[in-house]
Scaffold this motif. Sequence first.
Motif, PDB file in Angstrom:
ATOM      1  N   ILE A  57     -35.970  26.554 -26.992  1.00  0.00           N
ATOM      2  CA  ILE A  57     -36.875  27.188 -27.960  1.00  0.00           C
ATOM      3  C   ILE A  57     -36.837  28.709 -28.041  1.00  0.00           C
ATOM      4  O   ILE A  57     -36.403  29.351 -28.970  1.00  0.00           O
ATOM      5  CB  ILE A  57     -38.313  26.691 -28.050  1.00  0.00           C
ATOM      6  CG1 ILE A  57     -38.368  25.204 -28.473  1.00  0.00           C
ATOM      7  CG2 ILE A  57     -38.918  27.478 -29.379  1.00  0.00           C
ATOM      8  CD1 ILE A  57     -39.718  24.614 -28.560  1.00  0.00           C
TER       9      ILE A  57
ATOM     10  N   THR B  40     -35.121  31.335 -30.694  1.00  0.00           N
ATOM     11  CA  THR B  40     -36.227  32.028 -31.503  1.00  0.00           C
ATOM     12  C   THR B  40     -37.302  32.937 -30.825  1.00  0.00           C
ATOM     13  O   THR B  40     -37.392  32.390 -29.607  1.00  0.00           O
ATOM     14  CB  THR B  40     -36.839  31.097 -32.567  1.00  0.00           C
ATOM     15  OG1 THR B  40     -37.719  31.794 -33.390  1.00  0.00           O
ATOM     16  CG2 THR B  40     -37.535  30.056 -31.702  1.00  0.00           C
TER      17      THR B  40
ATOM     18  N   LEU C 271     -44.853  30.365 -29.153  1.00  0.00           N
ATOM     19  CA  LEU C 271     -44.900  28.756 -28.854  1.00  0.00           C
ATOM     20  C   LEU C 271     -46.466  28.753 -28.975  1.00  0.00           C
ATOM     21  O   LEU C 271     -47.085  29.181 -27.798  1.00  0.00           O
ATOM     22  CB  LEU C 271     -44.322  28.725 -27.824  1.00  0.00           C
ATOM     23  CG  LEU C 271     -44.329  26.932 -27.474  1.00  0.00           C
ATOM     24  CD1 LEU C 271     -43.530  26.143 -28.564  1.00  0.00           C
ATOM     25  CD2 LEU C 271     -43.577  26.689 -26.112  1.00  0.00           C
TER      26      LEU C 271
ATOM     27  N   SER D 146     -41.396  21.876 -41.154  1.00  0.00           N
ATOM     28  CA  SER D 146     -40.700  21.615 -40.054  1.00  0.00           C
ATOM     29  C   SER D 146     -39.192  22.262 -40.665  1.00  0.00           C
ATOM     30  O   SER D 146     -39.253  22.451 -41.766  1.00  0.00           O
ATOM     31  CB  SER D 146     -40.526  20.346 -39.367  1.00  0.00           C
ATOM     32  OG  SER D 146     -40.267  19.481 -40.442  1.00  0.00           O
ATOM     33  N   SER D 147     -38.191  21.866 -39.854  1.00  0.00           N
ATOM     34  CA  SER D 147     -36.841  22.136 -40.414  1.00  0.00           C
ATOM     35  C   SER D 147     -36.079  20.925 -41.182  1.00  0.00           C
ATOM     36  O   SER D 147     -35.588  21.184 -42.154  1.00  0.00           O
ATOM     37  CB  SER D 147     -36.023  22.662 -39.091  1.00  0.00           C
ATOM     38  OG  SER D 147     -35.925  21.670 -38.109  1.00  0.00           O
TER      39      SER D 147
ATOM     40  N   PHE E  71     -45.012  25.432 -37.180  1.00  0.00           N
ATOM     41  CA  PHE E  71     -43.719  25.003 -37.376  1.00  0.00           C
ATOM     42  C   PHE E  71     -43.216  23.955 -36.337  1.00  0.00           C
ATOM     43  O   PHE E  71     -43.383  24.308 -35.137  1.00  0.00           O
ATOM     44  CB  PHE E  71     -42.200  26.092 -37.212  1.00  0.00           C
ATOM     45  CG  PHE E  71     -41.250  25.616 -37.859  1.00  0.00           C
ATOM     46  CD1 PHE E  71     -40.632  25.670 -39.191  1.00  0.00           C
ATOM     47  CD2 PHE E  71     -40.317  25.372 -36.682  1.00  0.00           C
ATOM     48  CE1 PHE E  71     -39.515  25.539 -39.522  1.00  0.00           C
ATOM     49  CE2 PHE E  71     -39.087  25.096 -36.969  1.00  0.00           C
ATOM     50  CZ  PHE E  71     -38.570  25.238 -38.308  1.00  0.00           C
TER      51      PHE E  71
ATOM     52  N   ILE F  62     -41.314  21.304 -33.936  1.00  0.00           N
ATOM     53  CA  ILE F  62     -40.316  21.119 -33.306  1.00  0.00           C
ATOM     54  C   ILE F  62     -40.214  19.855 -32.626  1.00  0.00           C
ATOM     55  O   ILE F  62     -41.296  19.990 -31.744  1.00  0.00           O
ATOM     56  CB  ILE F  62     -39.847  22.160 -32.772  1.00  0.00           C
ATOM     57  CG1 ILE F  62     -39.095  23.328 -33.387  1.00  0.00           C
ATOM     58  CG2 ILE F  62     -38.271  21.687 -31.766  1.00  0.00           C
ATOM     59  CD1 ILE F  62     -38.897  24.609 -32.649  1.00  0.00           C
TER      60      ILE F  62
ATOM     61  N   THR G 226     -34.946  17.563 -33.094  1.00  0.00           N
ATOM     62  CA  THR G 226     -34.618  18.888 -33.799  1.00  0.00           C
ATOM     63  C   THR G 226     -33.406  19.550 -33.339  1.00  0.00           C
ATOM     64  O   THR G 226     -33.262  19.921 -32.328  1.00  0.00           O
ATOM     65  CB  THR G 226     -35.962  19.939 -33.750  1.00  0.00           C
ATOM     66  OG1 THR G 226     -37.182  19.271 -34.084  1.00  0.00           O
ATOM     67  CG2 THR G 226     -35.362  21.039 -34.604  1.00  0.00           C
TER      68      THR G 226
ATOM     69  N   ILE H 235     -33.538  25.282 -36.077  1.00  0.00           N
ATOM     70  CA  ILE H 235     -34.602  26.048 -35.949  1.00  0.00           C
ATOM     71  C   ILE H 235     -34.244  27.566 -36.113  1.00  0.00           C
ATOM     72  O   ILE H 235     -35.070  28.429 -36.245  1.00  0.00           O
ATOM     73  CB  ILE H 235     -35.045  26.163 -34.374  1.00  0.00           C
ATOM     74  CG1 ILE H 235     -36.294  26.735 -34.074  1.00  0.00           C
ATOM     75  CG2 ILE H 235     -33.934  26.796 -33.522  1.00  0.00           C
ATOM     76  CD1 ILE H 235     -36.751  26.784 -32.909  1.00  0.00           C
TER      77      ILE H 235
ATOM     78  N   GLN I 190     -36.199  30.966 -37.711  1.00  0.00           N
ATOM     79  CA  GLN I 190     -35.999  32.458 -37.027  1.00  0.00           C
ATOM     80  C   GLN I 190     -35.643  33.346 -37.945  1.00  0.00           C
ATOM     81  O   GLN I 190     -35.932  34.506 -37.871  1.00  0.00           O
ATOM     82  CB  GLN I 190     -34.950  32.373 -35.674  1.00  0.00           C
ATOM     83  CG  GLN I 190     -34.674  33.474 -35.258  1.00  0.00           C
ATOM     84  CD  GLN I 190     -35.774  34.278 -34.671  1.00  0.00           C
ATOM     85  OE1 GLN I 190     -36.670  33.637 -34.468  1.00  0.00           O
ATOM     86  NE2 GLN I 190     -35.854  35.744 -34.437  1.00  0.00           N
TER      87      GLN I 190
ATOM     88  N   SER J 127     -46.167  30.202 -35.919  1.00  0.00           N
ATOM     89  CA  SER J 127     -46.024  29.648 -34.510  1.00  0.00           C
ATOM     90  C   SER J 127     -45.430  28.112 -34.428  1.00  0.00           C
ATOM     91  O   SER J 127     -45.352  27.534 -35.397  1.00  0.00           O
ATOM     92  CB  SER J 127     -47.424  29.804 -33.785  1.00  0.00           C
ATOM     93  OG  SER J 127     -48.163  28.846 -34.269  1.00  0.00           O
ATOM     94  N   ILE J 128     -44.786  28.130 -33.282  1.00  0.00           N
ATOM     95  CA  ILE J 128     -44.082  26.747 -32.936  1.00  0.00           C
ATOM     96  C   ILE J 128     -44.989  25.758 -32.321  1.00  0.00           C
ATOM     97  O   ILE J 128     -45.612  25.846 -31.182  1.00  0.00           O
ATOM     98  CB  ILE J 128     -42.879  26.981 -32.435  1.00  0.00           C
ATOM     99  CG1 ILE J 128     -41.818  27.580 -33.348  1.00  0.00           C
ATOM    100  CG2 ILE J 128     -42.260  25.831 -31.821  1.00  0.00           C
ATOM    101  CD1 ILE J 128     -40.578  28.134 -32.693  1.00  0.00           C
TER     102      ILE J 128
END
Length: 797
Positions: free
Chosen positions: A540, A544, A548, A598-599, A729, A731, A736, A741, A745, A757-758
């Motif tokens: 991660i 990006t 986290l 999410s993505s 966000f 992951i 993923t 991701i 970014q 934040s992730i």
Amino acid sequence: MKRESSYPFERDLMQFEASRGDSESIINYKRILFRAIKFWYLIVLSLFISVFIAFSVNRYTTKIYTIKSSIIIKESEENNIGGQLLYNNALVEPYRNFYNELYIIRSLPLLKSVVDSLNFSVKLFREGDIKTSEVFSPNFPVEFELVDNQGDNNVAFTFQLMDSTQYQFSTDLNNENSDFQSIMFGDIIQLSKAKLVINKKTTYSSAYTGVPFLVQISDSEAVANNYLSRLKVDWQEQGASVLNLQINGPLAAKEKAFLEKLIEHYKRYDLDKKNQAASNSIEFIDRQLNEISDSLKYFEARVEAFKQKNVITNLDGEAMRLYQRIEELDSQLGQLRLQKNYLNYLADYLSNESNVDQVVPPTSVGVEDPIMTDLISQLVALQSELRLQTSADREPTSLTRRRQEEIYKIKGDLLESVKSSLGAQEINEMFLSEQIALVDKQLSILPESERLLVNLQRNYALSENLYIFLMQKRAEAGISKASTTSDIVVVNPPHQVGGAITPKPLQNYTISVVLGIIIPLLVFLLMEFIDNKIQSKEDIERVTNIPLIGGVGHNKSDDNLIVHKKPKSGVAESFRALRSNLNFFTQGKSKKVFLITSSISGEGKTFSTLNLSTVLAFSGKKTLIVGADMRKPRLFGDFDLKNEKGLSNFLSEQSKFSEIVQKTKVENLHLVGAGAIPPNPSELLMSDRMDLFIKNALNEYDFVILDTPPIGLVTDAFILSKYADHLIFLIRQNYTPKQAIKTAQELYENGKIANVSILFNDIKNVGPGYGYGYGYGYGYGYGYGIKSGDGGYYIDN
């Protein structure tokens, strides 16, 4: 044609999929090492298999040994000094082209003669448990011979000695229970196209009695071709006359015997070639002597008879002078006629014979012509080489055609030289005949008795002189033949060089150990290289710089409400840690809106929304879950609620806010479902009714959790991001894509989303290279936020 997306976020994702960053190509060697430690038994299994393969190769691969030898081909001036002093001509100085010696020693006829003399067309094999191996013993007590062969050059059979008088024999190789025939030595065995005779040697040994053998008899030419392919011959160095011979084979003793016999045959070939001229000369001289000896006997008898009948047996002064003069002239004329006979023989031989390597050299009969002698030497050497080449090559090659052209040219030059010599001989013969006629005229005035005696003695003397001359030449040729030695001298006799060149046990074991370790590591490396999924915190951070916020372990149960059902589980503790970290990101606000996205779909947005809302509600705060994903409504099912009315109904002015809010089985937690699926969810979210919805929600609740569709596929999350105090966000480990991701970014870098934040979700693999921890476990110490370098917070593991 590339598809163009109507959503800028999806275009961003496609662009990132098309172009990978440098950071993505970095291999996580720590994770590879962790996999190697985790799956150590695979490496041990790979090592065992590779070492076993190496053992099998070393045990059952046929060992190959190298046998070498070296010989020197002496220069002509080094040879036969005594013969040269007696007979300095081409008989002891044959023409030699050293460039052709490599081809001669590798010629198929020479190799075939070696194979036949050693009986290498017969091979003996012993059957083992796994493989059948050839054995070689020069002292094997029997010999095999094909007789009356009708084209069956390949015969195989089993053979076993019974005693000194009989043996067992069978041609059925496929049937282990086949009946063996007991046959006496010397009896003829009828095969399909040939007859086989097995004879006992005089040096019979009982050491092989009762031992079964597989016997294979092959065509000797095929065996010679096999040796030709393995035999290497080259010069020691440029300009040297030392030849190195090398052959590789499975039986060192057999290959050594082959090289010894090859050198022996090569020396014999060289000696026969050198003696060929002398032998031909002796044969030619013997024919001439046979003719002259009859004349000598005849005239000797006439002289003896004359002396018995006549009183005069001695010549006076004048008669003696004339006799000596005519004897000298007759001797010269006899020499000329002998040379003329040779030249005529040579002309006929060159014109009628296709093989000219049997020609008699001119010096053997007194023809002193260096040009002719040199041409004949070259012609004999070329003809010998051509015969070897034509017997070895089934089809004419460029080399044989070049040799034929050279022979044709030399024969032409030689014939021209012969014609020129014959012309000179005619002139000399006419001159001598005129001189003899003058002396004969002077002799005619002598008394009859003296004249008869002179004629008898001159004829006898002529025959005697020619006979003595030829006997001298024959003696010289005999001495030359007897004193001739081969130019081939063994420098290093055939010997084995080192051990087996194949297989190499130590090398094979070393390679097997290296491969046994490298292959699984390469598999792990390949897995790492082709893996485009996020696996760890390092993955991660490599893609990006979005902060986290925490990590959530894998939920082993099928129930999404894990925090409600198992509040003391590790997953529940990880969501409590997430709650604590969210407080650091949203300090100073009493009421907060969190957006979870999410993505791509499937990363756990619904699961995370339900459990984060639950821990917020457990803290005594009124919390509202909003199902903002109106395309795939899901949240209501986990609470056993209905989705008849929801957000879509409120936004389309079909329902009031109070009508769409539903209580859940968790205290302080309410739910607004997505409602009926609308045809235009994005447009509804962009309407003013959404502002009203958020205002009403914040009036009644402390926390509002928006569950949205993936931000990388549709615009819904981006539209709602303006209402969020913080965007989470998601992951998911091993799910993923790394490319996906990058969408978040770029949005983060361009300022399109903020306060993000992730959350690392569904952590299964932990350990070096996986960013182990992340709240996975019993969770003591959660909630202690450690500030990162970019101002965000994450859980210190």
